[in-house]
Design a protein around this motif. Structure first.
Motif, PDB file in Angstrom:
ATOM      1  N   VAL A  34      -5.769  -1.394   2.952  1.00 55.72           N
ATOM      2  CA  VAL A  34      -5.884  -2.042   3.980  1.00 55.72           C
ATOM      3  C   VAL A  34      -7.198  -1.790   4.665  1.00 55.72           C
ATOM      4  O   VAL A  34      -8.023  -2.491   4.769  1.00 55.72           O
ATOM      5  CB  VAL A  34      -4.837  -1.953   5.104  1.00 55.72           C
ATOM      6  CG1 VAL A  34      -5.073  -2.777   6.408  1.00 55.72           C
ATOM      7  CG2 VAL A  34      -3.530  -2.512   4.377  1.00 55.72           C
ATOM      8  N   TYR A  35      -7.312  -0.284   4.685  1.00 52.62           N
ATOM      9  CA  TYR A  35      -8.803   0.058   5.240  1.00 52.62           C
ATOM     10  C   TYR A  35     -10.053  -0.312   4.289  1.00 52.62           C
ATOM     11  O   TYR A  35     -11.010  -0.322   4.658  1.00 52.62           O
ATOM     12  CB  TYR A  35      -8.575   1.579   5.436  1.00 52.62           C
ATOM     13  CG  TYR A  35      -7.415   1.838   6.572  1.00 52.62           C
ATOM     14  CD1 TYR A  35      -7.345   1.337   7.820  1.00 52.62           C
ATOM     15  CD2 TYR A  35      -6.369   2.681   6.030  1.00 52.62           C
ATOM     16  CE1 TYR A  35      -6.433   1.614   8.660  1.00 52.62           C
ATOM     17  CE2 TYR A  35      -5.534   3.127   7.127  1.00 52.62           C
ATOM     18  CZ  TYR A  35      -5.473   2.414   8.320  1.00 52.62           C
ATOM     19  OH  TYR A  35      -4.204   2.866   8.926  1.00 52.62           O
ATOM     20  N   ALA A  65      -5.355  11.725  -0.262  1.00 54.19           N
ATOM     21  CA  ALA A  65      -4.396  10.857   0.360  1.00 54.19           C
ATOM     22  C   ALA A  65      -4.831  10.233   1.445  1.00 54.19           C
ATOM     23  O   ALA A  65      -5.523  10.942   2.547  1.00 54.19           O
ATOM     24  CB  ALA A  65      -3.295  12.062   0.721  1.00 54.19           C
ATOM     25  N   VAL A  66      -4.540   8.943   1.414  1.00 57.66           N
ATOM     26  CA  VAL A  66      -5.045   7.943   2.519  1.00 57.66           C
ATOM     27  C   VAL A  66      -3.988   7.060   2.882  1.00 57.66           C
ATOM     28  O   VAL A  66      -3.497   6.385   2.078  1.00 57.66           O
ATOM     29  CB  VAL A  66      -6.312   7.318   2.627  1.00 57.66           C
ATOM     30  CG1 VAL A  66      -6.396   6.414   3.644  1.00 57.66           C
ATOM     31  CG2 VAL A  66      -7.358   8.299   2.249  1.00 57.66           C
ATOM     32  N   ASP A  67      -3.000   7.116   3.907  1.00 59.30           N
ATOM     33  CA  ASP A  67      -1.858   6.132   4.128  1.00 59.30           C
ATOM     34  C   ASP A  67      -2.434   4.729   4.626  1.00 59.30           C
ATOM     35  O   ASP A  67      -3.474   4.541   5.093  1.00 59.30           O
ATOM     36  CB  ASP A  67      -1.364   6.697   5.519  1.00 59.30           C
ATOM     37  CG  ASP A  67       0.035   5.902   5.664  1.00 59.30           C
ATOM     38  OD1 ASP A  67       0.741   5.632   4.392  1.00 59.30           O
ATOM     39  OD2 ASP A  67       0.429   5.663   6.676  1.00 59.30           O
ATOM     40  N   SER A  85       0.883  -1.012  -0.135  1.00 58.63           N
ATOM     41  CA  SER A  85       0.130   0.001   0.039  1.00 58.63           C
ATOM     42  C   SER A  85       1.043   1.190   0.128  1.00 58.63           C
ATOM     43  O   SER A  85       0.338   2.448  -0.313  1.00 58.63           O
ATOM     44  CB  SER A  85      -0.987   0.034   1.196  1.00 58.63           C
ATOM     45  OG  SER A  85      -2.018  -0.901   1.082  1.00 58.63           O
ATOM     46  N   GLU A  86       2.195   1.175   0.340  1.00 62.72           N
ATOM     47  CA  GLU A  86       3.025   2.067   0.080  1.00 62.72           C
ATOM     48  C   GLU A  86       3.072   2.830  -1.027  1.00 62.72           C
ATOM     49  O   GLU A  86       3.256   4.109  -1.347  1.00 62.72           O
ATOM     50  CB  GLU A  86       4.441   1.905   0.814  1.00 62.72           C
ATOM     51  CG  GLU A  86       4.708   1.672   2.080  1.00 62.72           C
ATOM     52  CD  GLU A  86       6.220   1.233   2.455  1.00 62.72           C
ATOM     53  OE1 GLU A  86       6.932   0.879   1.531  1.00 62.72           O
ATOM     54  OE2 GLU A  86       6.219   0.841   3.592  1.00 62.72           O
ATOM     55  N   ASN A  87       2.689   1.931  -2.585  1.00 66.92           N
ATOM     56  CA  ASN A  87       2.703   2.459  -3.687  1.00 66.92           C
ATOM     57  C   ASN A  87       1.345   3.317  -4.112  1.00 66.92           C
ATOM     58  O   ASN A  87       1.507   3.832  -5.114  1.00 66.92           O
ATOM     59  CB  ASN A  87       3.111   1.554  -4.633  1.00 66.92           C
ATOM     60  CG  ASN A  87       4.223   0.658  -4.531  1.00 66.92           C
ATOM     61  OD1 ASN A  87       5.201   1.113  -4.708  1.00 66.92           O
ATOM     62  ND2 ASN A  87       3.953  -0.497  -3.958  1.00 66.92           N
TER      63      ASN A  87
END
Length: 333
Positions: A172-173, A166-168, A155-157
């Motif tokens: 996953v979420y 933007a959502v870090d 998910s870093e990509n």
């Protein structure tokens, strides 16, 4: 249903050791899934390299990638076949334990509607479904523990989501929210199904019992009686079908429409060329595995409904047995 198998020392090797073997092999299969996911990344990157420039990849390199997949899945196939064979024996031992317990107390339960069918059929169905659901649940947990860290890293990509920004660790979420939505949706829509299944089995048992009596007694299973009993069967089945109709609409709509969700989420990264084909495949498979793990209840709801119905019927046996044992244990005045 459980103590006759898991709390009886005669069945220790099958119940306790057998369960441990099944869980261990299930975990090993999950590890193979992780290995396959890594293979997808390297193999699709190889394909992208080959498609981008003619002869950039030799046929031997391409074939080596295919052979690597063959080696991985060959191990998986062997393990899956052996495990399925073992599970069939495991389930029958569980059925045997239940059958022996109920038949030991047959005089206390023989008067219950459909008693013979419950001992002969429901014990096998109960053992098979509980084993299947138990393994599926544990596999979902193991898959979640294996693929959630992978999806977390991948998910870093993905730095932003369409219309949200933007959502870090957004994927996953997104997988969690998608699965929770489906679980809650189907739990609400299918709330009446267990009771309807139980009622359906009651009218089936009454119909079957009358037919069995008719085999030995010409005064039983008269056309009018059988017609009335079968009408009840028909009425309950049609009622069950009607409720399953809207349940299936919700279930299949959710399952099919959510297939496109990760592609939409990955849209900005795809169109900007931020991902290679291999990384894209890894993300999609990891997302699918994580989402599927959270969707255990979604995919198993129909089976859970059937299990709840069987549990109610066998529970009636055990209540009757316990009540009779308690009465027998009370000292006479």
């Amino acid at each position: 249903m459980f103590k006759s198998f898991f709390l009886d020392r005669r069945w220790f090797l099958w119940s306790i050791v057998g369960s441990a073997v099944i869980l261990y092999v299930t975990w090993y299969k999950v590890q193979i899934d992780v290995e396959v996911n890594e293979w997808f990344g390297s193999f699709y990157d190889l394909i992208q390299k080959a498609l981008a420039k003619p002869n950039a990849v030799t046929f031997d390199e391409f074939l080596a990638g295919c052979i690597e997949f063959f080696n991985i899945v060959s191990v998986y196939i062997i393990i899956a076949v052996i495990l399925d064979f073992f599970v069939r024996h495991y389930v029958f031992r569980w059925r045997t334990a239940m059958n022996n317990y109920y038949m030991k107390h047959w005089d206390k339960i023989s008067h219950i509607e459909g008693a013979s069918q419950r001992v002969q059929e429901d014990t096998m169905r109960f053992a098979r479904i509980v084993e299947s659901l138990g393994v599926s649940f544990m596999r979902s947990l193991m898959t979640l523990f294996a693929f959630l860290p992978i999806l977390w890293v991948l998910s870093e990509n993905i730095t932003e989501l369409p219309w949200i920004g933007a959502v870090d660790r957004s994927l996953v979420y997104l997988a969690i929210i998608s699965a929770l939505f489906g679980t809650v949706l189907l739990a609400i829509v299918g709330v009446r199904l267990p009771g309807l299944e139980f009622k359906n089995q009651k009218v089936e048992a009454a119909y079957r019992k009358e037919l069995v009596f008719g085999e030995d007694n010409s005064q039983r299973a008269e056309p009018e009686t059988v017609k009335e009993l079968f009408f009840n069967v028909r009425k309950n089945y049609f009622n069950l079908y009607r409720h399953y109709l809207y349940f299936d609409i919700a279930k299949w709509s959710y399952i099919q429409y959510t297939v496109i969700v990760p592609y939409i989420a990955l849209g900005p990264a795809i169109v900007s060329g931020a991902l290679t084909l291999g990384v894209l495949q890894q993300i999609l498979r990891a997302f699918g595995k994580v989402e599927e793990s959270f969707q255990f209840l979604v995919h198993s709801w129909s089976t859970i409904v059937e299990l709840m119905s069987i549990y109610k019927r066998l529970r009636a046996f055990e209540v009757q047995i316990n009540d009779a044992i308690n009465v027998e244990s009370v000292p006479a005045d």
